[in-house]
Design a protein around this motif. Structure first.
Motif, short mmCIF file in Angstrom:
data_model
loop_
_atom_site.label_atom_id
_atom_site.label_comp_id
_atom_site.label_asym_id
_atom_site.label_seq_id
_atom_site.Cartn_x
_atom_site.Cartn_y
_atom_site.Cartn_z
N HIS A 227 1.35 -1.56 -0.62
CA HIS A 227 0.40 -0.15 0.60
C HIS A 227 1.41 1.22 -0.59
O HIS A 227 0.41 1.71 -0.81
N LEU A 228 1.67 1.30 0.95
CA LEU A 228 2.40 2.28 0.77
C LEU A 228 3.69 2.35 -0.36
O LEU A 228 3.35 3.58 -0.52
N ASP A 229 3.90 1.53 -1.44
CA ASP A 229 4.50 1.87 -2.80
C ASP A 229 3.03 2.72 -3.80
O ASP A 229 3.36 2.92 -4.52
N ILE A 230 2.10 1.81 -3.24
CA ILE A 230 1.14 2.53 -4.63
C ILE A 230 0.32 3.41 -4.14
O ILE A 230 0.35 4.65 -4.67
N LEU A 231 0.87 4.16 -2.56
CA LEU A 231 0.76 5.64 -2.37
C LEU A 231 1.83 6.63 -3.03
O LEU A 231 1.13 7.68 -3.63
N GLU A 232 2.39 5.74 -3.55
CA GLU A 232 3.26 6.96 -3.85
C GLU A 232 3.10 6.98 -5.46
O GLU A 232 3.96 8.20 -6.73
N LEU A 233 2.39 6.21 -6.03
CA LEU A 233 2.04 6.85 -7.11
C LEU A 233 0.47 8.17 -7.24
O LEU A 233 0.31 8.83 -8.55
N GLY A 234 0.38 8.55 -5.84
CA GLY A 234 -0.80 9.67 -5.87
C GLY A 234 -1.82 9.73 -4.99
O GLY A 234 -2.47 7.88 -5.91
N GLU A 235 -2.62 10.12 -4.69
CA GLU A 235 -4.01 10.00 -4.26
C GLU A 235 -4.94 9.15 -5.25
O GLU A 235 -5.83 8.23 -5.04
N GLN A 236 -5.18 9.84 -6.43
CA GLN A 236 -5.74 9.01 -7.27
C GLN A 236 -5.60 7.78 -7.96
O GLN A 236 -6.68 6.74 -7.52
N SER A 237 -4.18 7.82 -7.93
CA SER A 237 -4.29 6.63 -8.58
C SER A 237 -4.38 5.29 -7.57
O SER A 237 -4.94 4.82 -7.74
N ALA A 238 -4.17 5.72 -5.96
CA ALA A 238 -3.96 4.36 -4.90
C ALA A 238 -5.81 4.50 -4.55
O ALA A 238 -6.16 3.08 -4.35
N SER A 239 -6.21 5.60 -4.49
CA SER A 239 -7.69 5.73 -4.66
C SER A 239 -8.64 4.70 -5.26
O SER A 239 -9.18 3.37 -5.44
N SER A 240 -8.20 4.61 -6.81
CA SER A 240 -8.40 4.03 -7.54
C SER A 240 -8.34 1.91 -7.68
O SER A 240 -9.28 1.39 -8.03
N LEU A 241 -6.98 2.09 -6.81
CA LEU A 241 -6.17 0.51 -6.56
C LEU A 241 -6.75 -0.12 -6.17
O LEU A 241 -6.54 -0.82 -5.17
#
Length: 345
Positions: A227-241
């Motif tokens: 999840h930490l690595d996904i947060l690096e993609l940005g707020e919207q991308s992390a939420s969509s994932l």
């Protein structure tokens, strides 16, 4: 007829390659960290053979060896081991979560908040142990909350957060200087040694809070590594994932601040370890797998190696924080120049 690999097979082959690289690098870092731990036990004013050190650690009373190993070297090694791991993991967490290499506890003022509280307890309240640790944790969390609210504005900005953090750090450093000026002479050497970041005088009785905090918080951050690595993609991308960004951030921040605060209360703010560990770990393991554990191991290597250098490489013995500061300051200047050229500041 030659069979060409499908896209799925190509992706899986790349993933296996990255996994092997992660395992190899992490294993080598673990071996290096263990080697430095052994060196910390063997080396000193007198160099003892491994056999005698093991006998002393097992409880056998050996003249000179038992005291040097169990009372001086073992606590020093354990303090460096767990504090280095805590600094490394916490620094990597903040840098990844906020997507900026400057967003680490040293630069944005979290360490200074814990330091100010600890110095206040030492020089004003004449407290120690659990009181200092508790005050450091509370002050670290309060500093995070203050920086967050001051940097909100109309929209959250990582750059604004870093600038606010640097300002808070300067203010807290001024508070620390004032506390040192009004403190009694007998308390100043203790506070200065602690502020420099040092493993000198570490005692086994002071280590349980640090060990317990790392053993609880580090696995929490490691479990949230994806999840930490996904947060690096940005707020919207992390939420969509499918990542619950707010809950994840809160857990990561609380676990990281607890570790960094307790480590700071135990060894002092060892300069630049949390700043250097993450970038080094990312460079070594590459992308595709979490760098939480490698960053922690890099932190251990940096602290133990710097302490050995400070003890034995010069005529005068230097605290570990002096050596890590000499390593980290040039990298910070280089990073600021690079970010300024890219327009990221």
């Amino acid at each position: 007829m030659t069979k060409h690999p499908t896209s799925t097979e190509f992706i899986m082959a790349g993933r296996r390659l990255r996994r092997r690289r992660w395992i190899l690098v992490t294993g080598l870092l673990a071996v290096l960290a263990c080697s430095l731990c052994i060196a910390m036990l063997l080396l000193g004013n007198t160099i003892y053979p491994l056999s005698k050190v093991l006998r002393a650690l097992s409880g056998e009373q050996l003249k000179g060896v038992s005291f040097a190993v169990n009372t001086i070297r073992l606590p020093r090694m354990l303090a460096g081991l767990f504090a280095g791991f805590a600094f490394g993991v916490a620094g990597y967490t903040f840098q990844t979560m906020l997507r900026n290499p400057l967003a680490n506890p040293n630069v944005i003022g979290i360490t200074s908040g814990s330091s100010a509280a600890a110095v206040f307890c030492i020089v004003i309240l004449h407290a120690g142990g659990a009181v200092v640790s508790f005050a450091a944790v509370i002050a670290g969390l309060a500093t995070v909350i203050l920086i967050y609210f001051l940097s909100r504005g109309r929209a959250f900005s990582i750059g604004r957060l870093i600038l606010v953090g640097i300002g808070i750090q300067a203010m807290l450093d001024a508070v620390i200087s004032y506390l040192l000026l009004i403190s009694s002479e007998k308390d100043v050497p203790t506070a200065i040694r602690w502020l420099t970041g040092s493993l000198n005088g570490s005692q086994l009785s002071e280590l349980p809070p640090l060990v317990l905090t790392v053993l609880i918080c580090a696995p929490v951050i490691a479990l949230l590594g994806k999840h930490l690595d996904i947060l690096e993609l940005g707020e919207q991308s992390a939420s969509s994932l499918g990542v619950h960004t707010d809950k994840t951030r809160i857990l990561l921040i609380v676990a990281s601040v607890c570790m960094i605060a307790i480590a700071t209360a135990t060894t002092g703010p060892i300069a630049f370890v949390s700043f250097l560990a993450g970038p080094i770990a990312k460079r070594l393991v590459g992308v595709g797998f979490s760098g939480v554990i490698p960053a922690g191991l890099v932190g251990v290597v940096l602290v133990l190696a710097a302490d050995l250098i400070g003890q034995f490489a010069f005529v005068t013995r230097f605290p570990v924080g002096v050596i890590t500061g000499l390593l980290g300051a040039p990298y910070l200047i280089y990073l600021l120049i690079q970010m300024n050229r890219k327009g990221e500041l």
